[in-house]
Every structure is written in C-alpha cells, then in structure tokens.
Design a protein around this motif. Structure first.
Motif, PDB file in Angstrom:
ATOM      1  N   UNK A  74      48.283 -27.688  15.870  1.00 58.34           N
ATOM      2  CA  UNK A  74      48.029 -29.458  16.466  1.00 58.34           C
ATOM      3  C   UNK A  74      49.610 -29.094  17.095  1.00 58.34           C
ATOM      4  N   UNK A  75      49.958 -28.119  17.556  1.00 59.12           N
ATOM      5  CA  UNK A  75      51.185 -28.330  18.011  1.00 59.12           C
ATOM      6  C   UNK A  75      51.345 -29.281  19.090  1.00 59.12           C
ATOM      7  N   UNK A  76      50.440 -28.748  20.169  1.00 59.82           N
ATOM      8  CA  UNK A  76      50.002 -29.087  21.578  1.00 59.82           C
ATOM      9  C   UNK A  76      48.860 -29.211  22.015  1.00 59.82           C
ATOM     10  N   UNK A  77      48.309 -29.764  22.855  1.00 60.91           N
ATOM     11  CA  UNK A  77      46.815 -29.349  23.334  1.00 60.91           C
ATOM     12  C   UNK A  77      46.293 -27.846  23.855  1.00 60.91           C
ATOM     13  N   UNK A  78      47.666 -27.541  24.479  1.00 62.79           N
ATOM     14  CA  UNK A  78      46.981 -25.939  24.171  1.00 62.79           C
ATOM     15  C   UNK A  78      46.780 -24.867  23.588  1.00 62.79           C
ATOM     16  N   UNK A  79      47.492 -25.782  21.877  1.00 63.02           N
ATOM     17  CA  UNK A  79      47.807 -24.209  20.912  1.00 63.02           C
ATOM     18  C   UNK A  79      46.411 -25.371  20.069  1.00 63.02           C
ATOM     19  N   UNK A  80      46.217 -26.354  19.999  1.00 62.72           N
ATOM     20  CA  UNK A  80      45.124 -27.378  19.852  1.00 62.72           C
ATOM     21  C   UNK A  80      43.395 -26.441  21.152  1.00 62.72           C
ATOM     22  N   UNK A  81      43.691 -26.254  22.271  1.00 59.64           N
ATOM     23  CA  UNK A  81      42.426 -25.738  22.554  1.00 59.64           C
ATOM     24  C   UNK A  81      42.135 -23.951  22.359  1.00 59.64           C
ATOM     25  N   UNK A  82      43.277 -23.445  22.219  1.00 55.36           N
ATOM     26  CA  UNK A  82      42.951 -22.071  21.928  1.00 55.36           C
ATOM     27  C   UNK A  82      42.643 -22.309  20.556  1.00 55.36           C
ATOM     28  N   UNK A  83      42.793 -23.294  18.899  1.00 59.17           N
ATOM     29  CA  UNK A  83      42.521 -22.842  18.413  1.00 59.17           C
ATOM     30  C   UNK A  83      40.232 -23.729  18.388  1.00 59.17           C
ATOM     31  N   UNK A  84      40.310 -24.438  19.051  1.00 58.42           N
ATOM     32  CA  UNK A  84      38.415 -24.523  19.194  1.00 58.42           C
ATOM     33  C   UNK A  84      37.815 -23.526  19.494  1.00 58.42           C
ATOM     34  N   UNK A  85      38.620 -23.032  20.725  1.00 56.31           N
ATOM     35  CA  UNK A  85      37.631 -21.858  21.482  1.00 56.31           C
ATOM     36  C   UNK A  85      37.621 -20.247  20.255  1.00 56.31           C
ATOM     37  N   UNK A  86      39.006 -20.288  19.399  1.00 56.73           N
ATOM     38  CA  UNK A  86      38.280 -19.321  18.369  1.00 56.73           C
ATOM     39  C   UNK A  86      37.270 -19.654  17.379  1.00 56.73           C
ATOM     40  N   UNK A  87      37.714 -20.753  17.324  1.00 57.32           N
ATOM     41  CA  UNK A  87      36.871 -21.433  15.957  1.00 57.32           C
ATOM     42  C   UNK A  87      35.575 -21.695  16.575  1.00 57.32           C
ATOM     43  N   UNK A  88      35.546 -22.137  17.739  1.00 60.04           N
ATOM     44  CA  UNK A  88      33.861 -21.631  18.375  1.00 60.04           C
ATOM     45  C   UNK A  88      33.396 -20.497  18.387  1.00 60.04           C
ATOM     46  N   UNK A  89      33.921 -19.055  18.741  1.00 60.01           N
ATOM     47  CA  UNK A  89      33.963 -18.004  18.960  1.00 60.01           C
ATOM     48  C   UNK A  89      33.562 -17.239  18.033  1.00 60.01           C
ATOM     49  N   UNK A  90      33.837 -17.607  16.546  1.00 63.36           N
ATOM     50  CA  UNK A  90      33.945 -17.211  15.747  1.00 63.36           C
ATOM     51  C   UNK A  90      32.030 -17.676  15.061  1.00 63.36           C
ATOM     52  N   UNK A  91      32.096 -19.199  15.398  1.00 65.75           N
ATOM     53  CA  UNK A  91      30.764 -20.011  14.673  1.00 65.75           C
ATOM     54  C   UNK A  91      29.355 -19.381  15.396  1.00 65.75           C
ATOM     55  N   UNK A  92      29.793 -19.000  17.221  1.00 67.45           N
ATOM     56  CA  UNK A  92      29.239 -18.000  17.789  1.00 67.45           C
ATOM     57  C   UNK A  92      28.831 -17.128  16.962  1.00 67.45           C
TER      58      UNK A  92
END
Lengths: 98, 323
Positions: A74-92
């Motif tokens: 939750x540090x920045x938009x960038x880190x948040x986007x990385x977080x969401x992408x990583x989790x979505x990738x895992x989920x897929x």
C-alpha cells in the motif's frame, strides 16, 4: 478484467479517488510512485480499509491481515498495482489447471 | 492505582493523554501481574485495606491525578470537591483496577452483577455477525464479560497498546477460557483493519473505546458536560465502513461489590454518506457523548480519564503537501 484501455495504475487512481471521494484530487494528478499514506495523499488506516474493500470488490484481490508486506503493497499506486497483478496472476494460475 | 504504582519510570512526554495512555497501559501489565497472586491468594475483601491505602497515597501525593479528579468532580457536582470526595473517586479507580484481576480470572463470587440489555449481545452473537462494542473509561469494561451467558463472547479489544504481545500472553494466562485478545492499532494499520473485518465476519466482537483519542486519530469535537471535548472518529468510521451494528457497553461499579452492566443498541448501521460525512459523524459522536454523560452522571466516581478531557484539540497534524 475487461478494461484494458486504462492501465491498472490508472484504474487504481480512479478507484481511490472515487472510493474516498477526494473531490479536489484529479486521478491523473496522483503520482504513481508517491506514498499514499502519511505524506503524499495523506491517507490513514480507515482510508486504507476502504481501499482494501474496494480493491476486493473490483479486482477480487483480498488484503490479508498479518501480512507484514501490507505496508509495502500500500505504499504507492505502483506497489499497489504490482500487488494486484501478482495476486491476480496467482489466482489465474490456480484457477486454470487444464 | 496499584497498577500505576508499579510503573516507576515516567512515560516519554509527547502529549498529555498519550503519556497517560502508555503509562497506564504499562501499569496495567505490570500491575496485573504483581497483584494477581496476592489478590487471588487473599481474596477481595482482604484486599480492601490495601485498596484504601493506595487511594489515600494518591489522594495525598499525586497532584496530577488529584487535580484531574477535582476538575471532574467540580464539573459533575457543580461545586468544589473536598478531600474525601477525591479520595472516594480514587478508591473507586483502585478497586475497579483490582477487580479486573477477579473478572479476568473468573473469581467473581465476591461480586454481584445487575444486567441491562445483555440479551441484545446474546442475540447478536447468535446471529453469527459480529458487532462493535463501544465502551468508555467509565467503570469496568472487563465486567461486561463476567458471569452468565456472555462469558464466552469472543471479544477482541482494539486500541493503542504499546505492549500488545505482552498483554495478549498475559490475558491468555489469566483467562485461558475466554478468547479476549487485544489488537494493536499501531503495528500494521492496513492489516489490522482487515483483521477487524475478518473478525466481524466470523461473528466476533470488536471492543473499542470511544473516549480516548489516539495519537493520529481523526478527532470530532462534541459537547460533554457542557463543554466541547475531543472524541475519536475512528470507531464510528470503522462501523460505517464495515457496516456492522454498534452497542454501547459499560460496567458501572457500585460500592461495595456490585457492577451494573449496561448494554444498549447504539446503532444498527452507521451511515456516513460522503456528501455530509462530517455533519453525520458529528451527530453520532454527540449521541455517544450524551449517552456516556448520562451514565457518568449516575456514577461519577467511575470516570477514569485522569487528564484534562476538555483540553483544546491538538494542533491539526501537518497537512499533507498537495499531491
């Protein structure tokens, strides 16, 4: 996610502005790399909770308690986007075994 | 009081109430541990002289506490308090502090309880959805869980605890049966909030105080005993974001041995629409202040905020630079 015309970063900026009703903030004015909490946008933990709930509703990504990396995510938009992408990738990856 | 006496080093002084908060919390840990064996070993009534002695010591020597007590009693009764009134106020605090030991360890035979509204909590628990239990530093929060059908309510206490791990292990030792846990707001604010959400979804109760502003909390000013005081917005914001019911819970001590346990429904939902959030928020905080005032009038000696509760709000935190 079908909205491919906006980057995930842009979507997150919009989501934060909408969720928190930051009336005097234009989404595109948010610095992708600037801290969201404390300094920067000056958000606090209640804001963080609302953002976490909105991210879950919108992207299906849950922020878990006791994850020591929450602060990094939750540090920045960038880190948040990385977080969401990583989790979505895992989920897929786990949802598509065939 | 007993608790505080065992915390010799003064807390670092950032701000008045913050100092008191960390001091008291540290005292709680040390005090409970020290008082535990003695209190259990000799029993509640045998501890009375010690409680009186501690209260007397503070009434005679602790100017800061005495000043806060006098200011409070003057405000409630409308006339200056005499020495014995202050002593009685401090003795109430000492007694309630000691009683925590009995309450947390289920040694409650020497105590009596009256209950109002307990069925609300039982019904809420049965519904499977959690709720926020809003308390105040008025009487004994711990008494809420004592005896009867609500002993096993899963409660997590949300607040600023510098030593939450220590308190958790202490609580686990003192009351292994009960699931009371403390959640420290400072560690990982984002994770803490999702943990609170998970707890509520799992049907647990989140206990928090509505009368202590934290270090960085948003503050709402509301009239309390005729003058504006600062209250934290946090509990109300949390309830609105997580859409859960809120109950006001208080355990008022009535000497010599009774706790009046009050539970009232504070809000089924706290709705804070963005457009007039500030105004709505203030309505809820006012309502809380009114209810606490109502109960405080019925038990003035139960007021345990020994600092200037009506102090001007701290200067606004340095506003973030425009993005």
């Amino acid at each position: 996610m079908s909205q491919t015309d906006a980057t995930l970063e842009d979507q997150l900026k919009r989501l934060i502005v909408d969720t928190l009703a930051l009336e005097d903030v234009a989404p595109e004015s948010i610095d992708t790399n600037a801290p969201l909490f404390g300094e920067g946008l000056g958000l606090d933990s209640i804001d963080a909770l609302e953002i976490a709930l909105a991210i879950h509703a919108r992207f299906g990504v849950r922020t878990v308690a006791n994850d020591e990396k929450n602060r990094e995510y939750y540090h920045s938009i960038k880190s948040l986007a990385d977080f969401v992408r990583a989790r979505q990738g895992e989920a897929q990856a786990s949802a598509a075994p065939a | 009081m007993t608790a505080k006496a065992t915390a010799p080093t003064p807390a670092p002084s950032h701000r008045g109430d913050a100092e008191w908060l960390s001091m008291r919390e540290r005292g709680t840990v040390l005090g409970i541990r020290a008082a535990y064996w003695l209190a259990i070993a000799v029993g509640r009534s045998a501890m009375r002289p010690l409680v009186a002695l501690v209260a007397m010591w503070y009434a005679l020597f602790d100017r800061k506490v005495v000043r806060a007590s006098r200011a409070w009693l003057l405000r409630v009764h409308g006339r200056p308090a005499g020495f014995w009134q202050v002593y009685r106020h401090l003795r109430t605090f000492a007694q309630v502090t000691l009683d925590k030991v009995y309450l947390l360890t289920d040694h409650t035979r020497a105590l009596r309880f009256t209950r109002t509204g307990h069925e609300l909590l039982a019904a809420q628990f049965a519904s499977g959805q959690g709720a926020i239990l809003l308390g105040a530093h008025l009487g004994s929060y711990e008494a809420m869980r004592a005896g009867g059908e609500t002993t096993d309510l899963p409660i997590e206490i949300l607040g600023y605890f510098a030593n939450s791990r220590m308190i958790n292990s202490l609580l686990a030792r003192l009351s292994p049966r009960a699931a009371a846990k403390v959640i420290h707001l400072g560690d990982d604010p984002i994770g803490v909030m999702t943990r609170v959400q998970d707890s509520l979804a799992a049907g647990r109760f989140i206990a928090t105080m509505g009368d202590r502003t934290g270090l960085t909390d948003r503050i709402v000013r509301a009239p309390f005993f005729g003058q504006e005081a600062s209250f934290p917005a946090g509990p109300f914001l949390l309830a609105s974001v997580l859409r859960c019911p809120v109950y006001l819970v208080l355990g008022l001590y009535r000497a010599p041995d009774c706790y009046d346990l009050h539970c009232e429904r504070f809000a089924e939902r706290i709705e804070l629409p963005r457009q007039d959030r500030a105004a709505r928020l203030q309505q809820w905080v006012r309502r809380y202040a009114e209810r606490v005032e109502h109960h405080a009038r019925s038990a003035p000696d139960n007021w345990f905020n020994f600092f200037d509760f009506w102090a001007a709000p701290p200067a606004a935190p340095p506003s973030p630079p425009p993005p």
